[in-house]
Scaffold this active site. Structure first.
Site, PDB file in Angstrom:
ATOM      1  N   SER A 249       0.899  -1.256  -0.080  1.00 22.75           N
ATOM      2  CA  SER A 249       0.027   0.080   0.249  1.00 22.75           C
ATOM      3  C   SER A 249       0.950   1.308  -0.072  1.00 22.75           C
ATOM      4  CB  SER A 249      -0.826  -0.208   1.187  1.00 22.75           C
ATOM      5  OG  SER A 249      -1.754  -0.916   1.093  1.00 22.75           O
TER       6      SER A 249
ATOM      7  N   ARG B 262       1.506   4.202  -3.183  1.00 24.76           N
ATOM      8  CA  ARG B 262       1.532   5.606  -2.712  1.00 24.76           C
ATOM      9  C   ARG B 262       2.688   6.594  -2.752  1.00 24.76           C
ATOM     10  NH1 ARG B 262      -2.392   2.358  -0.501  1.00 24.76           N
ATOM     11  NH2 ARG B 262      -4.369   3.222  -0.089  1.00 24.76           N
TER      12      ARG B 262
ATOM     13  N   ARG C 234     -12.858  -7.298 -11.541  1.00 20.13           N
ATOM     14  CA  ARG C 234     -13.147  -6.516 -10.311  1.00 20.13           C
ATOM     15  C   ARG C 234     -14.055  -5.419 -10.492  1.00 20.13           C
ATOM     16  NH1 ARG C 234      -7.837  -6.515  -6.734  1.00 20.13           N
ATOM     17  NH2 ARG C 234      -9.628  -6.029  -5.240  1.00 20.13           N
TER      18      ARG C 234
ATOM     19  N   GLN D  92      -9.181   2.006  -0.804  1.00 19.66           N
ATOM     20  CA  GLN D  92      -9.007   2.366  -2.317  1.00 19.66           C
ATOM     21  C   GLN D  92     -10.245   3.247  -2.521  1.00 19.66           C
ATOM     22  OE1 GLN D  92      -9.182  -1.355  -3.984  1.00 19.66           O
ATOM     23  NE2 GLN D  92      -7.067  -2.041  -3.372  1.00 19.66           N
TER      24      GLN D  92
ATOM     25  N   ASP E 142      -6.975  -8.337   4.193  1.00 20.98           N
ATOM     26  CA  ASP E 142      -6.221  -9.282   3.182  1.00 20.98           C
ATOM     27  C   ASP E 142      -5.719 -10.529   3.929  1.00 20.98           C
ATOM     28  OD1 ASP E 142      -6.640  -7.592   1.089  1.00 20.98           O
ATOM     29  OD2 ASP E 142      -4.715  -6.440   1.615  1.00 20.98           O
TER      30      ASP E 142
ATOM     31  N   LYS F  43     -12.248  -9.333  -4.317  1.00 22.32           N
ATOM     32  CA  LYS F  43     -10.655  -9.447  -4.151  1.00 22.32           C
ATOM     33  C   LYS F  43     -10.120  -9.789  -5.470  1.00 22.32           C
ATOM     34  CE  LYS F  43     -10.605  -6.713  -0.740  1.00 22.32           C
ATOM     35  NZ  LYS F  43      -9.955  -5.323  -0.480  1.00 22.32           N
TER      36      LYS F  43
HETATM   37  C1  S3P Z   1      -5.573  -1.404  -0.044  1.00 22.24           C
HETATM   38  C2  S3P Z   1      -6.920  -1.395   0.395  1.00 22.24           C
HETATM   39  C3  S3P Z   1      -7.507  -2.666   0.617  1.00 22.24           C
HETATM   40  C4  S3P Z   1      -6.878  -4.024   0.479  1.00 22.24           C
HETATM   41  C5  S3P Z   1      -6.033  -3.796  -0.845  1.00 22.24           C
HETATM   42  C6  S3P Z   1      -4.894  -2.605  -0.568  1.00 22.24           C
HETATM   43  C7  S3P Z   1      -5.038  -0.033  -0.238  1.00 22.24           C
HETATM   44  O1  S3P Z   1      -8.612  -2.858  -0.355  1.00 22.24           O
HETATM   45  O2  S3P Z   1      -7.451  -4.957   0.173  1.00 22.24           O
HETATM   46  O3  S3P Z   1      -4.910  -4.963  -0.723  1.00 22.24           O
HETATM   47  O4  S3P Z   1      -3.631  -0.240  -0.501  1.00 22.24           O
HETATM   48  O5  S3P Z   1      -5.597   0.776  -0.204  1.00 22.24           O
HETATM   49  P1  S3P Z   1      -9.892  -2.029  -0.218  1.00 22.24           P
HETATM   50  O6  S3P Z   1      -9.529  -0.647   0.608  1.00 22.24           O
HETATM   51  O7  S3P Z   1     -10.827  -1.942  -1.108  1.00 22.24           O
HETATM   52  O8  S3P Z   1     -10.932  -2.831   1.080  1.00 22.24           O
END
Ligand code: S3P
Length: 453
Positions: free
Chosen positions: A31, A35, A131, A179, A330, A357
């Protein structure tokens, strides 16, 4: 790899192993890595990134940033630099932005494009094409972006024309999703005035932390019992800021569960990020009785980080509340593996988001448990697992459906179950944790079959 392409499948089998032992360092947080690249793109000047996760998902985001105008380099010392173009300075990409398997990269970058007067086409592999993207496109449309083309049901490939003049919005996320939140905030960077996201359950806050780190003005207030209201002041001038990427807790979950269930193990997993919005799985495993001790707690890159010493132990079943889901979203597949070895029943509540997912993870976990002889039930959105009192039969041939976490979870099961566990493919493990099999083997995990890399 082509847009909807696939690499050759690489099956692998894990077998019951002797005690796992030693130190392991998991790669950088996925993550944070996505970013860091994106905020590097959106600031003017050079951002240095230390510890970037060099996995397929993140490299796709790096490539997309290049297509939008950033200069990105990997240096000899393993650090990366991003020469950004700044908010408002993005180039229109000539080719499709191919995100492979990466949902996070796709959705965050849709936010970036959605706030800029450029058009881009987003695509990826067969998993990404399944997705749901409406959850991102809907708020972006209210900010002024337009979907020019899409596959049925708001799926990739999607061509998005960003807003000519992005409008700031106040948006209640329909599900706790970092996300969705991040896409709206990233689009809001190029909107005048205040963009607000309200979530009823707090989701991971890496975007908020990093936006502040790069100089954006952002306020975070509580919303209700467990939610947050995040307000960003638009059109800031982001300034490059060095990023140190801490170890990914979602990757750490695999050796942590393995060390908990393989008899006699003692493993130290180093440099694990302990952001409180990511540690639901540690809370859950500890409730199950796991012996996990933090050593050398410290701050790295604005996050609390620790080495975690894990020793094998008897686990017992627990009831995990739905409200914990965002902080361990996750990690459910690997928690399901831990639950398979526990004494008693585990109920994992509120797993509807697992269905969207990299695969339908609820179905994939259930099918894997069934093929490994683990009794379970799906009751509504809950997964109920009857633990095997320190044992699991194993012997399954698990279908991974292009999902790295399904592959790694069932390989972890095979290290401790009576009979070996095979997965049909490990190629996609490279999307998040390219060194997984190597690292587990160094700790003493035994694998049979094709090498994964
Ligand atoms: C993530 C948010 C999660 C997670 C993904 C990474 C992110 O998804 O499952 O692997 O980096 O923002 P969601 O926010 O859609 O649940």
């Amino acid at each position: 790899m082509s847009g909807a392409g696939s690499t050759e499948a690489r099956p692998l089998t894990a077998k019951r192993s002797g005690a796992l032992a030693g130190h392991a360092r998991v790669p950088g947080d996925k993550s944070t890595s996505h970013r860091a690249l994106i905020l590097g793109l959106l600031s003017i000047g050079e951002t240095r990134i230390e510890g970037l996760l060099e996995s397929d998902d993140v490299l796709r985001t790096a490539q997309a940033c290049r297509q939008l105008g950033a200069g990105i380099e990997r240096h000899g010392d393993g650090n990366w630099s991003v020469r950004g173009v700044g908010i408002g300075g993005l180039a229109e990409p000539e080719a499709v932005l191919d995100f492979g398997n990466a949902g996070t990269g796709t959705r965050l970058m849709m936010g970036v494009v959605g706030g800029h007067p450029i058009t881009a086409t987003f695509d990826g592999d067969a998993s990404l094409r399944k997705r749901p993207m409406r959850r991102i496109l809907d708020p972006l449309a209210t900010m002024g972006a337009q979907v020019m083309a899409q596959a049925e049901g708001g799926r990739c490939p999607i061509t998005l024309a960003g807003a000519r003049h992005a409008a700031p919005i106040e948006y209640h996320t329909p599900v706790a999703s970092a996300q969705i939140k991040s896409a709206v905030l990233l689009a809001g960077l190029n909107a005048p005035g205040l963009t607000t996201v309200i979530e009823t359950e707090a989701s991971r806050d890496h975007t908020e932390r990093m936006l502040r780190h790069f100089g954006a003005k952002l306020t975070v207030e509580p919303h209700g019992q467990t939610g947050r209201r995040i307000t960003l002041t638009g059109q800031p001038e982001l300034r490059p800021a060095p990023v140190v990427v801490p170890g990914d807790p979602s990757s750490a979950a695999f050796p942590i569960v393995a060390a908990s269930i393989v008899a006699g193990s003692e493993v130290t997993v180093e440099g694990v990020m302990l952001n409180p919005l990511r540690t639901g799985f540690l809370t859950t495993l500890r409730e199950m009785g796991a012996r996990i001790e933090p050593v050398k707690q410290r701050q790295e890159g604005g996050e609390e980080v620790a080495d975690l010493n894990v020793r094998a132990c008897e686990l017992h079943g627990v009831d995990v509340p739905a409200a914990r889901a965002p902080s361990m979203i996750d990690e459910y597949p690997v928690i399901a593996i831990a639950a398979s070895f526990a004494h008693g029943r585990t109920r994992l509540r509120g797993l509807s988001e697992l269905r969207v997912k990299e695969s339908d993870r609820l179905a994939a976990v259930a099918a894997g448990l069934a093929s490994c002889g683990v009794p379970y039930a799906i009751e509504g959105d809950d997964l109920v697992i009857e633990g095997g009192k320190g044992e699991a039969t194993g012997g399954g041939h698990v279908l991974t459906h292009l999902d790295h976490r399904i592959a790694m979870s069932f390989l972890v099961m095979g290290l401790a179950s009576r009979r070996p566990v095979s997965v049909d493919d490990t190629a996609m493990i490279a999307t998040s944790f390219p060194s997984f099999v190597e690292m587990m083997a160094e700790l003493g995990g035994e694998f049979l079959g094709a090498a994964p890399r």
